[in-house]
Scaffold this active site. Structure first.
Site, PDB file in Angstrom:
ATOM      1  CB  SER A   8      66.028  56.128  57.844  1.00  0.00           C
ATOM      2  OG  SER A   8      66.442  55.167  57.618  1.00  0.00           O
ATOM      3  CG  HIS A  33      69.144  57.572  55.238  1.00  0.00           C
ATOM      4  ND1 HIS A  33      71.053  57.611  54.934  1.00  0.00           N
ATOM      5  CD2 HIS A  33      69.987  56.492  55.751  1.00  0.00           C
ATOM      6  CE1 HIS A  33      71.698  56.583  55.934  1.00  0.00           C
ATOM      7  NE2 HIS A  33      70.955  56.141  56.403  1.00  0.00           N
ATOM      8  CG  ASP A  35      68.632  52.835  55.936  1.00  0.00           C
ATOM      9  OD1 ASP A  35      70.384  52.957  55.860  1.00  0.00           O
ATOM     10  OD2 ASP A  35      67.671  53.234  56.230  1.00  0.00           O
ATOM     11  CG  MET A  37      70.124  46.990  55.159  1.00  0.00           C
ATOM     12  SD  MET A  37      68.478  46.709  56.382  1.00  0.00           S
ATOM     13  CE  MET A  37      68.862  48.096  57.083  1.00  0.00           C
ATOM     14  CG  HIS A  66      74.270  52.959  54.748  1.00  0.00           C
ATOM     15  ND1 HIS A  66      73.759  53.088  56.692  1.00  0.00           N
ATOM     16  CD2 HIS A  66      75.250  52.115  55.774  1.00  0.00           C
ATOM     17  CE1 HIS A  66      74.297  52.498  57.199  1.00  0.00           C
ATOM     18  NE2 HIS A  66      75.050  52.022  56.710  1.00  0.00           N
ATOM     19  CG  MET A  68      74.195  49.116  56.292  1.00  0.00           C
ATOM     20  SD  MET A  68      72.444  48.755  57.199  1.00  0.00           S
ATOM     21  CE  MET A  68      71.577  49.911  55.726  1.00  0.00           C
ATOM     22  CG  MET A 141      76.452  52.202  61.123  1.00  0.00           C
ATOM     23  SD  MET A 141      75.159  53.045  60.486  1.00  0.00           S
ATOM     24  CE  MET A 141      74.080  52.243  61.580  1.00  0.00           C
ATOM     25  CG  PHE A 147      65.810  45.478  62.032  1.00  0.00           C
ATOM     26  CD1 PHE A 147      65.385  45.118  61.432  1.00  0.00           C
ATOM     27  CD2 PHE A 147      67.447  44.825  62.236  1.00  0.00           C
ATOM     28  CE1 PHE A 147      65.203  44.075  60.717  1.00  0.00           C
ATOM     29  CE2 PHE A 147      67.342  42.929  61.597  1.00  0.00           C
ATOM     30  CZ  PHE A 147      65.731  42.931  61.138  1.00  0.00           C
ATOM     31  N   GLY A 148      65.148  49.846  61.826  1.00  0.00           N
ATOM     32  CA  GLY A 148      64.901  51.417  61.962  1.00  0.00           C
ATOM     33  C   GLY A 148      64.198  50.505  63.773  1.00  0.00           C
ATOM     34  N   GLY A 149      64.442  51.943  64.354  1.00  0.00           N
ATOM     35  CA  GLY A 149      63.577  52.378  65.563  1.00  0.00           C
ATOM     36  C   GLY A 149      64.415  51.712  66.252  1.00  0.00           C
ATOM     37  CG  ASP A 175      72.033  55.712  59.953  1.00  0.00           C
ATOM     38  OD1 ASP A 175      71.015  55.346  60.345  1.00  0.00           O
ATOM     39  OD2 ASP A 175      72.520  54.882  59.015  1.00  0.00           O
ATOM     40  N   GLY A 197      64.996  58.093  61.685  1.00  0.00           N
ATOM     41  CA  GLY A 197      64.226  57.624  60.735  1.00  0.00           C
ATOM     42  C   GLY A 197      62.629  57.812  61.330  1.00  0.00           C
TER      43      GLY A 197
HETATM   44  C1  DX5 Z   1      69.532  50.854  60.513  1.00  0.00           C
HETATM   45  C2  DX5 Z   1      69.767  52.274  59.305  1.00  0.00           C
HETATM   46  C3  DX5 Z   1      69.033  53.525  59.650  1.00  0.00           C
HETATM   47  C4  DX5 Z   1      67.722  53.723  60.173  1.00  0.00           C
HETATM   48  C5  DX5 Z   1      67.190  53.975  61.006  1.00  0.00           C
HETATM   49  O1  DX5 Z   1      70.459  49.461  59.731  1.00  0.00           O
HETATM   50  O2  DX5 Z   1      71.118  52.015  58.787  1.00  0.00           O
HETATM   51  O3  DX5 Z   1      68.596  53.928  58.321  1.00  0.00           O
HETATM   52  O4  DX5 Z   1      66.824  53.254  59.049  1.00  0.00           O
HETATM   53  O5  DX5 Z   1      66.481  54.173  61.852  1.00  0.00           O
HETATM   54  P1  DX5 Z   1      65.886  54.765  63.250  1.00  0.00           P
HETATM   55  O6  DX5 Z   1      66.696  56.689  62.768  1.00  0.00           O
HETATM   56  O7  DX5 Z   1      64.290  54.563  63.019  1.00  0.00           O
HETATM   57  O8  DX5 Z   1      66.788  54.744  64.118  1.00  0.00           O
HETATM   58 ZN    ZN Z   2      71.470  53.825  57.702  1.00  0.00          ZN
END
Ligand code: DX5
Ligand code: ZN
Length: 224
Positions: A8, A33, A35, A37, A66, A68, A141, A147-149, A175, A197
Site C-alpha cells: 500500500s 495498491h 488508496d 480517499m 481502492h 474510499m 477490509m 488509515f494505515g497501521g 486490506d 502497508g
Molecule cells: C486503509 C487502507 C489500507 C492501508 C493498509 O484504509 O485501505 O490500504 O494502507 O495499511 P496497513 O497495511 O498498514 O494496515
Molecule cells: Zn486500501
C-alpha cells in the site's frame, strides 16, 4: 487464482512516489495498491487521479486503486484516463448504481472490484459477483478504512471463507493490518491478493516481507 502482493503506497514517502514504486517492484511487488480517499466517505484525504496520472508516467506497474469515496462514479473517467489498472469501489457507496459503475469501469479498460467495510455483511456483494457483468475482485477490509497501521480484525475471515467456498476462482483481496504475524490466517481463509502497508514499508528488508506473504498464500493454496 494467483498470489498478488500489493504494497500500500499510503505508507510510502509520497514526496518520492515514483522511486518508492520502483523500489517496491524491485522488492517483488506484483501490484501497487493506491488508496484514494475523499475526506468524506472516510475521515482522511489522500490522492486522486492527478497523482495516478503522474505516477503512470514513471511505471508500467499494475495500479490497484481502492476508492474510499462517496461518489465513485465521478472518478471512473478521470482514473481511466490517468492509467489506473483496477478500480475497486465500496459497496456501501454504490447501493443504487453498481451495475452502471461496473459497466463504465470496464469500458474504460480497467478491472472492476468491490470492497466492503468491516460492518457490512458479505452477502451484500454476492449480487455483484453473480451479475452477468460481474466484478472481478472482492476486497474484504480487515480494518476500518481510512488509515494505515491499524490492527488486523481476524473476525473478518468468516467473510473470506464464505467467499472462497462459494467462488473458488475469485480474486479475494484483504486490506488492513496484514503482515508476517497475520498472513497465515488470511491465506488459509482463502485470500490471494494481499495489501500490506506498514509491515512492508516499515521493514528493514521489504523484499523479505513480500516473499513471506507470497509463500504463505502459495502454501495455503496448495493445501486447499
Ligand atoms: C486503509 C487502507 C489500507 C492501508 C493498509 O484504509 O485501505 O490500504 O494502507 O495499511 P496497513 O497495511 O498498514 O494496515
Ligand atoms: Zn486500501
Amino acid at each position: 487464482m494467483e498470489a498478488k502482493i500489493a504494497p500500500s503506497m499510503l505508507s510510502s514517502d509520497f514526496a518520492n512516489l515514483a522511486s518508492e514504486a520502483e523500489r517496491m517492484l524491485r522488492c517483488g511487488a506484483d501490484w501497487l495498491h493506491m488508496d484514494i480517499m475523499d475526506g468524506h466517505f472516510v475521515p482522511n484525504l489522500t490522492i486522486g487521479a492527478p497523482v495516478i496520472e503522474s505516477l503512470r508516467k514513471h511505471t508500467r506497474a499494475y495500479l490497484d486503486c481502492h476508492l474510499m469515496v462517496t461518489n465513485p462514479l465521478d472518478y471512473v473517467e478521470p482514473l481511466g484516463k490517468a492509467g489506473a489498472s483496477c478500480f475497486t469501489f465500496h459497496v456501501e457507496a454504490s447501493k443504487d448504481n453498481w451495475q452502471e459503475l461496473i459497466k463504465r469501469i470496464k469500458s474504460r479498460g480497467m478491472r472492476a472490484g468491490v470492497a466492503l467495510k468491516p460492518g457490512t455483511p458479505v452477502e451484500d456483494v454476492y449480487p455483484l459477483i453473480e451479475d452477468e457483468n460481474p466484478v472481478e475482485m472482492v476486497l474484504v477490509m480487515t480494518v476500518e478504512p481510512g488509515f494505515g497501521g491499524q490492527k488486523f480484525m481476524p473476525e473478518m475471515m468468516d467473510k473470506v471463507r464464505a467467499l472462497r467456498k462459494k467462488y473458488p476462482s475469485l480474486d479475494i483481496e484483504v486490506d488492513g493490518g496484514l503482515g508476517p504475524s497475520t498472513i497465515d490466517v488470511a491465506a488459509s481463509a482463502g485470500a490471494n491478493c494481499i495489501v500490506a502497508g506498514s509491515s512492508v514499508f516499515g521493514a528493514a528488508e521489504p523484499s523479505q516481507v513480500i516473499s513471506l506473504l507470497r509463500k504463505s498464500v502459495e502454501e495455503a493454496r496448495g493445501n486447499n
